[in-house]
Design an enzyme around this catalytic site. Structure first.
Site, PDB file in Angstrom:
ATOM      1  N   ASP A   1       0.637  -1.041  -0.157  1.00 19.21           N
ATOM      2  CA  ASP A   1       0.023  -0.208  -0.003  1.00 19.21           C
ATOM      3  C   ASP A   1       1.520   1.080  -0.233  1.00 19.21           C
ATOM      4  O   ASP A   1       1.661   1.130   0.777  1.00 19.21           O
ATOM      5  CB  ASP A   1      -1.053  -0.221   1.169  1.00 19.21           C
ATOM      6  CG  ASP A   1      -2.304   1.232   1.399  1.00 19.21           C
ATOM      7  OD1 ASP A   1      -2.110   1.713   0.084  1.00 19.21           O
ATOM      8  OD2 ASP A   1      -2.973   0.991   1.765  1.00 19.21           O
TER       9      ASP A   1
ATOM     10  N   ASP B   1      -3.560   2.504  -5.540  1.00 20.44           N
ATOM     11  CA  ASP B   1      -2.541   2.395  -4.536  1.00 20.44           C
ATOM     12  C   ASP B   1      -2.659   1.697  -3.753  1.00 20.44           C
ATOM     13  O   ASP B   1      -2.108   1.573  -3.060  1.00 20.44           O
ATOM     14  CB  ASP B   1      -2.967   3.787  -3.522  1.00 20.44           C
ATOM     15  CG  ASP B   1      -3.730   4.088  -2.405  1.00 20.44           C
ATOM     16  OD1 ASP B   1      -4.834   2.768  -3.071  1.00 20.44           O
ATOM     17  OD2 ASP B   1      -3.626   5.089  -2.097  1.00 20.44           O
ATOM     18  N   GLU B   2      -3.368   0.620  -4.657  1.00 20.31           N
ATOM     19  CA  GLU B   2      -2.784  -0.822  -2.972  1.00 20.31           C
ATOM     20  C   GLU B   2      -2.845  -1.799  -3.865  1.00 20.31           C
ATOM     21  O   GLU B   2      -3.511  -2.162  -5.327  1.00 20.31           O
ATOM     22  CB  GLU B   2      -4.591  -0.965  -2.159  1.00 20.31           C
ATOM     23  CG  GLU B   2      -4.558  -2.020  -0.934  1.00 20.31           C
ATOM     24  CD  GLU B   2      -5.324  -1.505  -0.219  1.00 20.31           C
ATOM     25  OE1 GLU B   2      -5.462  -2.456   0.777  1.00 20.31           O
ATOM     26  OE2 GLU B   2      -6.387  -1.067  -1.012  1.00 20.31           O
TER      27      GLU B   2
END
Length: 404
Positions: free
Chosen positions: A10, A104-105
């Site tokens: 993350d 974003d993960e």
């Protein structure tokens, strides 16, 4: 059963980190990114701002009251999408199987790789590669399943790493607060607190039947996650996933108002399907086939979104660039591609809380009564078929080549 090894990565305060790459003066300062007006909402905030109780989706007016000295930035969604793609490409080069769950993960399946590499060492080297290649801080958690790895990432932040060895999942989770369990939102957290449940260890000691009695099927899932049980696989990520729809006319037309109305309705319906399927798109394509059967397409890359008012102007702009007023139109179509998983997410950089609430209310009505119960007047003539979720293996939400 062979032991699994699931990595969760993350990017830390992703939007803030992107802004700090371009302006180092922002380092160490409380940063708010989102709608700059008092009616806007916070899309992201720095750790320095979080100390004041600020969090994502909070009204910007309240955030400013909590931290008057915070620097407010509207943000650049296009920049964030580009940096996300840079990270994705690095991961794609390093591992055989990964799942991109948001901008974003990431989840990465390293199962079986310990026979050839040290999984934790490989994850650490990948993390350093991302930091060196993009300048962005990133944290990771490594364990035998998605849930524990995601929680471990949260505990590792900011900009760090954490491994939970096989067999220690329950021990790792037990002292943590129950809201650390993925899927435990504010309402569920409050319900658990009302029952006197504050730590995960309390759920671990409860019989699963009791959790099911109180929370239904979700109670069973929460109990399993609290006990470090998660069998969900890492779903291979593919940039080519898409949803689309087309309309073929029985009689070719040059009625531009009709054409734009149908395009609007098609876009509105597909955007609804994106949100219902927890998806975001970053590529829009419009297709026009003329009476002579010549077919033309035009596409545009956009920041990740699932919002009607972001997608409709893009579609209409592509159509205006494609449309030849001297020719009759036989078919029109819209396609959203380069999809990624993502929770309900519209343009937090520009939209007020009222807009977010409006989308949620409209989608709730559409999901219950059908997509045509709430729609823009300009698309009223378009016939659509709803109540299908294209991301659950069901038939398409709109029948392709349906004649008008």
């Amino acid at each position: 059963m062979a032991e699994r090894s699931i990595l969760h990565m993350d990017l830390d305060t992703f939007f803030v980190s992107c802004e700090r790459l371009t302006d180092r003066r922002l380092e160490g300062k409380p940063i708010l990114i989102g709608g700059v007006s008092d009616r806007g909402v916070v899309a992201s905030c720095s750790y320095e701002a979080r100390k004041f109780g600020i969090h994502s989706a909070m009204p910007m007016k309240l955030a400013r009251q909590l931290c008057p000295e915070a620097i407010v930035i509207k943000g650049n969604a296009s920049t964030y999408s580009k940096k996300s793609e840079e990270v994705t490409e690095i991961i794609r080069e390093w591992v055989p199987l990964f799942e991109k769950t948001s901008i974003d993960e990431f989840y990465i399946d390293l199962s079986g790789m310990d026979r050839f590499f040290n999984g934790f060492k490989l994850a650490s080297e990948l993390r350093e590669k991302i930091i060196d290649g993009t300048g962005l801080p990133i944290s990771f958690g490594l364990s035998e399943n998605k849930t524990v790895s995601k929680v471990a990432t949260g505990e590792a932040k900011p900009n760090n790493k954490l491994k939970v060895d096989h067999g220690f999942e329950k021990i790792f989770l037990s002292p943590l607060a129950v809201n650390k369990i993925p899927m435990v939102g504010e309402k569920t957290y409050q319900s658990l607190r009302d029952l006197g449940i504050r730590k995960i260890m309390t759920i671990q000691q409860m019989p699963v039947e009791l959790m099911e009695k109180v929370f239904g099927k979700n109670g069973v899932t929460i109990w399993e996650k609290a006990n470090g049980i998660d069998r969900s696989p890492v779903v291979p990520y593919s940039e080519r996933k898409s949803i689309s729809t087309e309309r073929t006319f029985d009689r070719d037309t040059i009625d531009v108002i009709k054409l734009k109305g149908i395009l609007l309705a098609m876009t509105e319906n597909l955007a609804f399907q994106l949100r219902r399927g927890q998806k975001l798109t970053s590529c829009v394509t419009v297709k026009v086939r003329y009476s002579d059967f010549n077919t033309h397409t035009l596409q545009s890359r956009i920041p990740y979104t699932s919002a009607d008012h972001m997608l409709i102007p893009t579609v209409l702009n592509l159509f205006n660039r494609l449309y030849n007023k001297r020719l009759l139109v036989r078919l029109i179509g819209v396609r959203f591609s380069h999809l990624v998983n993502g929770g309900y997410q519209i343009n937090l950089f520009e939209d007020a809380t009222e807009m977010i609430n409006l989308y949620q209310a409209m989608d709730k009505v559409r999901d219950k009564y059908g997509d045509r119960t709430v729609m823009r007047a300009a698309g009223i003539e378009a016939k659509t078929i709803s109540r299908f979720n294209p991301f659950k293996g069901e038939p398409p939400p709109l029948l392709p080549n349906r004649r008008m």
